[in-house]
Enzyme design. Structure first.
Site, short mmCIF file in Angstrom:
data_model
loop_
_atom_site.label_atom_id
_atom_site.label_comp_id
_atom_site.label_asym_id
_atom_site.label_seq_id
_atom_site.Cartn_x
_atom_site.Cartn_y
_atom_site.Cartn_z
N SER A 14 0.84 -1.20 0.00
CA SER A 14 0.00 0.00 0.00
C SER A 14 0.87 1.25 0.00
CB SER A 14 -0.92 0.02 1.22
OG SER A 14 -0.18 0.27 2.40
N LYS A 82 0.48 -0.11 15.36
CA LYS A 82 -0.87 -0.43 15.84
C LYS A 82 -1.39 -1.73 15.24
CE LYS A 82 -3.40 2.48 12.50
NZ LYS A 82 -4.27 1.44 11.91
N ASP A 83 -0.81 -2.18 14.12
CA ASP A 83 -1.25 -3.44 13.49
C ASP A 83 -0.51 -4.66 14.04
OD1 ASP A 83 -2.98 -2.09 11.77
OD2 ASP A 83 -1.46 -1.87 10.21
N ARG A 130 -12.70 0.09 18.06
CA ARG A 130 -12.26 1.14 19.00
C ARG A 130 -12.87 2.49 18.61
NH1 ARG A 130 -8.77 5.16 18.27
NH2 ARG A 130 -8.15 4.26 16.29
N ARG A 131 -12.74 2.86 17.33
CA ARG A 131 -13.28 4.15 16.89
C ARG A 131 -14.81 4.15 16.99
NH1 ARG A 131 -9.25 4.17 11.72
NH2 ARG A 131 -7.53 5.37 12.64
N ARG A 148 -13.31 -0.61 4.69
CA ARG A 148 -12.03 -1.28 4.52
C ARG A 148 -11.29 -0.64 3.35
NH1 ARG A 148 -11.33 -6.61 5.37
NH2 ARG A 148 -9.21 -6.17 4.69
N ARG A 154 -10.49 4.48 0.82
CA ARG A 154 -11.45 4.99 1.81
C ARG A 154 -11.89 6.41 1.46
NH1 ARG A 154 -9.81 2.39 7.65
NH2 ARG A 154 -9.01 0.42 6.85
N CYS A 241 -5.49 -6.63 18.83
CA CYS A 241 -5.57 -5.43 17.99
C CYS A 241 -7.00 -5.04 17.64
CB CYS A 241 -4.78 -5.65 16.70
SG CYS A 241 -3.06 -6.10 16.93
#
Length: 309
Positions: A14, A82-83, A130-131, A148, A154, A241
């Site tokens: 990515s 974070k992943d 979480r969000r 996703r 996005r 996670c």
């Protein structure tokens, strides 16, 4: 004539992952190390539909990179920290965590309205429990829809009208030169970040002291201490996670401050704990704050989230 050290850097394909790997490669090249990038597709890259939790396990954006490390196909892997699950394969370790970028989440709205200005029933795109749960804690009248894909995907879905607003990490947008798309940086009192958000985790084999030494100049001690405390908290909570767990560690004048939050999936309950202490005790501080959160009922909220995924 001295031999120039050479490192193979594993990365996802990515745009953001490439940016992170290329940034790391550039820093190593400045230090006199020859580098090459090795692109590796992960489960999360191959399966772009449906919620991340539906892919069946943690590490959907990291485990193929970890296997490549263990197989000696690469010498280091660059992750969005974070992943990276707190419990990884035996034989791997974090070789460096560079200085952290901004930790906050951002709202990007189609009409340029802020979070408080969103109409009741507005469609919010996010793939993060979480969000979702923290946004619902603030405003239960919003509709949360799964989102996703990479950052460009996005944003395109937002522009195409699938959502009224989406939530993304500030760090990723700024790294990709997309800061102009930010409508509002969400205050940490509203949206505490994911554990490790804004930080890169450079993973290596534990039995590779040569690579560890080459990476040493890239490590930022204060950031490393902060994320160690966050990850210790997450590990002690057995959250993983994908759980609605948030954490923010920061070192100020040698003192590490850690805030932890666990939210119910529906946003009704929000548990918070705060602790401060010596940065050298990062892991112990994380474990202690997890104990406080568990005493408040965090384990039940995390278990409920796990069963619903």
């Amino acid at each position: 004539m001295a031999t120039v050290p050479h490192l193979r850097i594993g990365t996802r394909g990515s745009a953001l992952a490439r940016w992170q790997a290329e940034w790391t490669a550039a820093r190593l090249a400045e230090l006199g190390t020859s580098v090459e990038l090795v692109l590796i597709r992960t489960t999360g890259d191959r399966q772009q539909e449906g919620p991340v939790a539906g892919l069946g396990s943690e590490g959907v954006f990291t485990k193929e990179l970890q296997y490549a490390l263990l197989d000696h196909r690469i010498d280091l892997a660059v992750h969005s920290l974070k992943d990276l699950p707190t419990a990884g394969p035996e034989g791997l370790t974090l070789g460096a965590v560079p200085e952290r970028a901004p930790v906050a989440d951002c709202l990007i709205s189609r009409d340029g309205v802020t979070f408080s200005e969103l109409k009741s029933g507005a469609r919010i795109g996010t793939g993060s429990t979480r969000r979702r749960s923290q946004l619902w804690h603030a405003r239960r009248d919003l509709e949360m829809l799964d989102l996703r894909g990479n950052v460009d995907t996005r944003l395109r879905k937002l522009d195409d009208g699938e959502f009224d607003a989406i939530v993304l990490a500030e760090a990723g947008l700024r790294r990709l030169g997309l800061a102009a798309r930010i409508t509002e940086v969400l205050p940490l009192s509203l949206m505490l970040p994911a554990v490790g958000q804004g930080a890169l985790g450079i993973e290596i084999r534990a039995d590779d002291p040569q690579t560890a030494e080459l990476l040493r100049p890239l490590n930022h001690d204060a950031t490393f201490a902060a994320v160690r405390s966050e990850r210790a908290m997450l590990a002690a909570l057995h959250g993983g996670c994908l759980a609605p767990v948030a954490g923010w560690g920061r070192v100020e004048s040698g003192v590490l401050h850690l805030t932890g939050v666990v939210t119910s999936l529906d946003g009704v309950r929000r548990l918070e704990a705060v602790i401060s202490g010596d940065a050298e005790d990062a892991e112990h501080l994380g474990e202690f704050i997890a104990t406080e959160l568990i005493a408040k009922g965090a384990a039940k909220l995390i278990d409920a989230a796990r069963k619903s995924s």
